[in-house]
Motif scaffolding. Sequence first.
Motif, PDB file in Angstrom:
ATOM      1  N   TYR A 176     -18.052 -10.037  20.086  1.00  0.00           N
ATOM      2  CA  TYR A 176     -18.916 -10.396  19.172  1.00  0.00           C
ATOM      3  C   TYR A 176     -18.038 -10.871  17.845  1.00  0.00           C
ATOM      4  CZ  TYR A 176     -17.701  -5.512  17.619  1.00  0.00           C
ATOM      5  OH  TYR A 176     -17.271  -4.416  17.261  1.00  0.00           O
ATOM      6  N   ASP A 177     -16.789 -10.826  17.788  1.00  0.00           N
ATOM      7  CA  ASP A 177     -16.057 -11.321  16.850  1.00  0.00           C
ATOM      8  C   ASP A 177     -15.073 -12.486  17.302  1.00  0.00           C
ATOM      9  OD1 ASP A 177     -16.577  -9.635  14.697  1.00  0.00           O
ATOM     10  OD2 ASP A 177     -15.104  -8.449  14.821  1.00  0.00           O
ATOM     11  N   PRO A 182     -20.294  -9.089  13.841  1.00  0.00           N
ATOM     12  CA  PRO A 182     -21.123  -7.909  14.643  1.00  0.00           C
ATOM     13  C   PRO A 182     -22.546  -7.851  13.806  1.00  0.00           C
ATOM     14  CG  PRO A 182     -19.485  -7.134  13.012  1.00  0.00           C
ATOM     15  CD  PRO A 182     -19.332  -8.710  13.002  1.00  0.00           C
ATOM     16  N   PHE A 189     -18.481  -1.776  17.515  1.00  0.00           N
ATOM     17  CA  PHE A 189     -19.577  -1.724  16.855  1.00  0.00           C
ATOM     18  C   PHE A 189     -19.343  -1.133  15.247  1.00  0.00           C
ATOM     19  CE2 PHE A 189     -21.096  -1.798  21.049  1.00  0.00           C
ATOM     20  CZ  PHE A 189     -21.711  -3.234  21.082  1.00  0.00           C
ATOM     21  N   HIS A 204     -16.313  -8.336   9.972  1.00  0.00           N
ATOM     22  CA  HIS A 204     -15.737  -8.639  11.213  1.00  0.00           C
ATOM     23  C   HIS A 204     -14.278  -8.514  11.106  1.00  0.00           C
ATOM     24  CE1 HIS A 204     -14.173 -12.070   8.565  1.00  0.00           C
ATOM     25  NE2 HIS A 204     -15.364 -12.166   8.076  1.00  0.00           N
TER      26      HIS A 204
END
Length: 566
Positions: A508-509, A370, A490, A502
Amino acid sequence: MTKNVPASLPALRLLATCLALCVAADWAHAAAPAPAAAVAPPKLVVVLVVDGLPNEQVQRYRDQFGQGGLRRMLDQGAAFGNAHQAHGVTVTAIGHSAILTGAYPYVHGIIGNNWIDPVTKKSVYCTEDTNYTYIGEETQPSDGTSPARLKVNTLGDELRYATGSRSKVVAISGKDRGAILLAGKTGTAYMYMDKTGNFASTTYYMKNHPEWVQKYQAGKPQDRYYGKTWAPLLPEAAYAGDASEDLNPPKPGSHNRLPFAYYSESGEIDAGYYNLLKTGPYLDQLTLDFARAAVEGENLGRNPAGVPDLLGVSLSAHDYVNHAFGPESKLSHDHLQRLDRMVADFFNYLDKRIGMDNVLVVLTADHGFPNTPEFAQTQHLDAQRLDGAKLMAALDKHLSDKFGGSKLLQAYSLPNIHLDYAQIDKLGAKRADVENAAAAFLLAQNGIADAYTRTQFESGAVQGTHIATLMRRAWNREASGDLMVITKPFWYFGSGNSGTSHGSPYAYDTNVPLMIMGKRWIKPGYYGQYAEVVDIAPTLANLLRVRPPAGAEGRVLTESLVQTPR
């Protein structure tokens, strides 16, 4: 009155029929396509893992790559843009385990970098094993020395089994877990020693290093970067879209700007300098240099037995850079460009040494990343760091107040939380009631998205959503906690005012690059269909004509294959 038929007519008819059948058979044989020529398996399979590389960065910076590295993979290989580390706890050890086992944590047993031992309730490290030590290096009890906690085998283990141990399997990384979990049970792992700058193995694999390793160490290549500067590779305009450095203030004694010179506080080449090398491009260059030495020292890809070899290379520095500065930073941007050029040089080396027509390359990552909360906030996102220690202290107090006992929360290694069931039983409370009370408290806290209990996992109640599936895969009945908690998108567990981390089930991960290149086996192109990192091991097993690893649940990426070697 019956006509007399010449005695020879039936024979003539039979002869005509036979001739017609022969002509038809010859025509059918001529019309049938010739069988495809057998394709030999690759002489060397190279698995490259870029630690902490989100696929988003590959796409964002792809126009700046050179021709021979990541762009070569994208142009000449099969690139899966919607590939994921498909488990709910996205950290280095779990991600590396997935790549060559094809398994999820609930099967392979690696549930984190560290976790709480269910018996001792003390923290354990994923690859620690006090039965073994580093060769020629200082070893602490918690250092990674063996794959004992990995509960299944890997593709490399299956390859060695199928070839009677004639195939060689070597894994190299800047992190012990990056090497050990790729090497499997029967390969050989080498890892960077941050006190000496050497690459070393452990007594799990051998008693002494082979001669080629001793010769490499004697050359002290790690010392050549002392006093060297990491400066921007590209013109300044290329970094115009990167985050402001002012958003991410450096920690005392560190830096957040380029150029940066590699020195030590003592003014001498020492452990401080070797440790500093990890945050930047020179660790990855050293890793690839050692990989070259391994190719030559072990004669990889030129196996006299004519069987394939496997080389795993995990490049660790991008993870360190992203942790410290975020994937939106100039340092991360520049590091990826430098890494691209290093990979290109490595491919050129393999081409000269073995011939890339004989090499199959896979490139992926163990997890994504992230943005830092400070940067995410500039994008109008609700993003924060959540202090896990404070949250757990509040949870422990809540449970004690509610059930009249003390220390019902026994231990934690987030996202796993362990309850003291013996104390709960002693109080006469129901375990499920305490679990539910803990989950309800957590769900009421700012930044928490969900919480799952042991009772829910064991009863099969954790289902229905994609994230629930990922968390169920991440929960191991024997090793995981009695609760698992998820932050909101987030948010992440951490403290301080810089950097990022993370570990979540969010895209995003989980979304990482997955590229496979080898023109004799792979159809180049962009593939938008959903894929998982656990698909790598079954796909390679199919190409190598060996049994998939025991715990593998991925699929063969048949859409990207030219044909299977025979």
